[in-house]
Write an enzyme that holds these catalytic residues in place. Structure first.
Site, PDB file in Angstrom:
ATOM      1  N   GLU A  41      22.143  48.031 -20.267  1.00  0.00           N
ATOM      2  CA  GLU A  41      22.199  49.197 -20.575  1.00  0.00           C
ATOM      3  C   GLU A  41      22.782  49.978 -21.625  1.00  0.00           C
ATOM      4  OE1 GLU A  41      22.526  51.971 -17.110  1.00  0.00           O
ATOM      5  OE2 GLU A  41      22.757  53.712 -18.306  1.00  0.00           O
TER       6      GLU A  41
ATOM      7  N   GLU B 172      25.984  46.913 -10.124  1.00  0.00           N
ATOM      8  CA  GLU B 172      26.791  46.981 -11.587  1.00  0.00           C
ATOM      9  C   GLU B 172      27.795  46.053 -11.606  1.00  0.00           C
ATOM     10  OE1 GLU B 172      27.794  51.088 -12.555  1.00  0.00           O
ATOM     11  OE2 GLU B 172      25.600  51.585 -12.137  1.00  0.00           O
TER      12      GLU B 172
ATOM     13  N   LYS C 126      20.320  45.706  -6.727  1.00  0.00           N
ATOM     14  CA  LYS C 126      21.010  45.662  -7.890  1.00  0.00           C
ATOM     15  C   LYS C 126      22.300  46.205  -7.939  1.00  0.00           C
ATOM     16  CE  LYS C 126      20.485  48.860 -11.353  1.00  0.00           C
ATOM     17  NZ  LYS C 126      21.896  49.270 -11.495  1.00  0.00           N
TER      18      LYS C 126
ATOM     19  N   SER D 299      20.883  56.530  -9.983  1.00  0.00           N
ATOM     20  CA  SER D 299      20.475  57.626 -10.845  1.00  0.00           C
ATOM     21  C   SER D 299      19.960  58.752  -9.858  1.00  0.00           C
ATOM     22  CB  SER D 299      19.349  57.395 -11.980  1.00  0.00           C
ATOM     23  OG  SER D 299      18.463  56.676 -11.372  1.00  0.00           O
TER      24      SER D 299
HETATM   25  O1  KIV Z   1      20.363  53.933 -11.362  1.00  0.00           O
HETATM   26  C1  KIV Z   1      19.616  53.787 -12.268  1.00  0.00           C
HETATM   27  O2  KIV Z   1      18.419  54.454 -12.404  1.00  0.00           O
HETATM   28  C2  KIV Z   1      19.830  52.495 -13.119  1.00  0.00           C
HETATM   29  C3  KIV Z   1      18.990  52.277 -14.181  1.00  0.00           C
HETATM   30  C4  KIV Z   1      19.136  53.456 -15.185  1.00  0.00           C
HETATM   31  C5  KIV Z   1      18.836  51.045 -14.850  1.00  0.00           C
HETATM   32  O3  KIV Z   1      20.585  51.939 -12.978  1.00  0.00           O
END
Ligand code: KIV
Length: 304
Positions: free
Chosen positions: A189, A121, A119, A51
């Site tokens: 999400e 996706e 993380k 993000s």
């Molecule tokens: O990129 C991000 O900030 C995220 C969160 C919204 C979980 O993936």
């Protein structure tokens, strides 16, 4: 073994929260000062999310975000953090070509940027194999199901996922499979709270919700959204805890008015020559700012 501060968050201590509570507090951060504030305030998990692209770098989606941008910002965050678990987000196309390239990119978050985990996706069969490969390479992985913003071009628009039975059961199955593949936690999400509750009850790893209701084991929000620091549209699930956009705009307006009106700087924000010095050089300015302390001395690089 190096000493760890007593309550430093680790992957195992985060996982233990599923059973013991309290709920996991997570926020995103992208730079040193904000990460320091979050860490000192006791946030458990700091996600350097992709993000970044929309909140900080001005991209329209998260798709253009690069590995180098993520590493640069993750480094700034980890320099500030003493307690929280820092997770770096794998950007679009950093895990799409091969398992080898995925592991190499993921390892940069740990080796170069100082994060403790990454993380990723999605929960397709291929993604699950990548999670397994990363876990096997000692890289702790957090999954992410429901709305996956990197899929924006195939989705067409950001929308709540899992409103219908088929999509809902895909989400539940995706989260279960991520756990089996070795993920230590999973972000849920934009989904109905009922679906997030079923996921949370059917996996043994913590669920971290964003727009997924109150049943999750933890919650995450984007830094700029929850502080009212973003100008644009905010999704329904965001609660604004401050109006930084308004506060900063007002401060800039006051500063501009003070500069234009000759009220800034004033005597209290100016340096003075040592008494008697002015007479010694005939009252001409030295061109160095005067006051004997010039440039960047004292007080962490600033003249006092
Ligand atoms: O990129 C991000 O900030 C995220 C969160 C919204 C979980 O993936």
């Amino acid at each position: 073994m190096p000493d760890q501060p007593m309550d430093r968050m680790t992957v195992p201590s985060l996982m233990a929260r599923k059973a013991s509570g309290p709920r996991i507090v997570c926020l995103t951060a992208y730079d040193f000062p904000s990460a320091k504030i979050l860490d000192e305030a006791g946030v458990d998990l700091i996600l350097v999310g992709d993000s970044l692209g929309m909140a900080v770098l001005g991209y329209e989606t998260t798709v253009p975000v690069t590995m180098d941008e993520m590493i640069h910002h993750t480094k700034a965050v980890t320099r500030a953090v003493k307690r929280a678990l820092v997770v770096g987000d794998m950007p679009y196309f950093s895990f799409h070509l091969s398992a080898d390239e995925t592991i190499r990119n993921a390892s940069r978050f740990l080796k170069e940027a100082g994060a403790a985990a990454v993380k990723i996706e999605g929960a397709s069969k291929r993604r699950l194999r990548l999670v397994e490969a990363m876990a096997e390479a000692e890289i702790p992985v957090m999954g992410h199901v429901g709305l996956t913003p990197q899929s924006i071009h195939s989705l067409g628009q950001y929308r709540v996922k899992g409103m219908g039975a088929e999509e809902a059961s895909n989400i539940v199955e995706g989260a279960r499979n991520l756990e089996k593949a070795g993920a230590f936690a999973v972000v849920l999400e934009s989904m109905p709270r009922e679906v997030a509750k079923i996921v949370t009850e059917s996996v043994g790893i913590p669920t971290i919700g964003i727009g997924a209701g109150p049943a999750c084991d933890g919650q995450v929000l984007v830094f700029h959204d929850f502080l009212g620091y973003s100008a644009g549209y905010l999704p329904k699930f965001v609660r604004k805890y401050a109006d930084l956009y308004g506060t900063i705009s007002r401060a800039v307006g006051e500063y501009a008015a003070d500069v234009r009106g000759g009220r800034f700087p004033d005597d209290s924000t100016s340096y003075h020559l040592k008494p008697g010095t002015e007479a010694a050089f005939g009252g001409r300015a030295s061109g160095t700012g005067g006051g004997g302390q010039t440039g960047r001395k004292g007080g962490k690089g600033r003249a006092k």
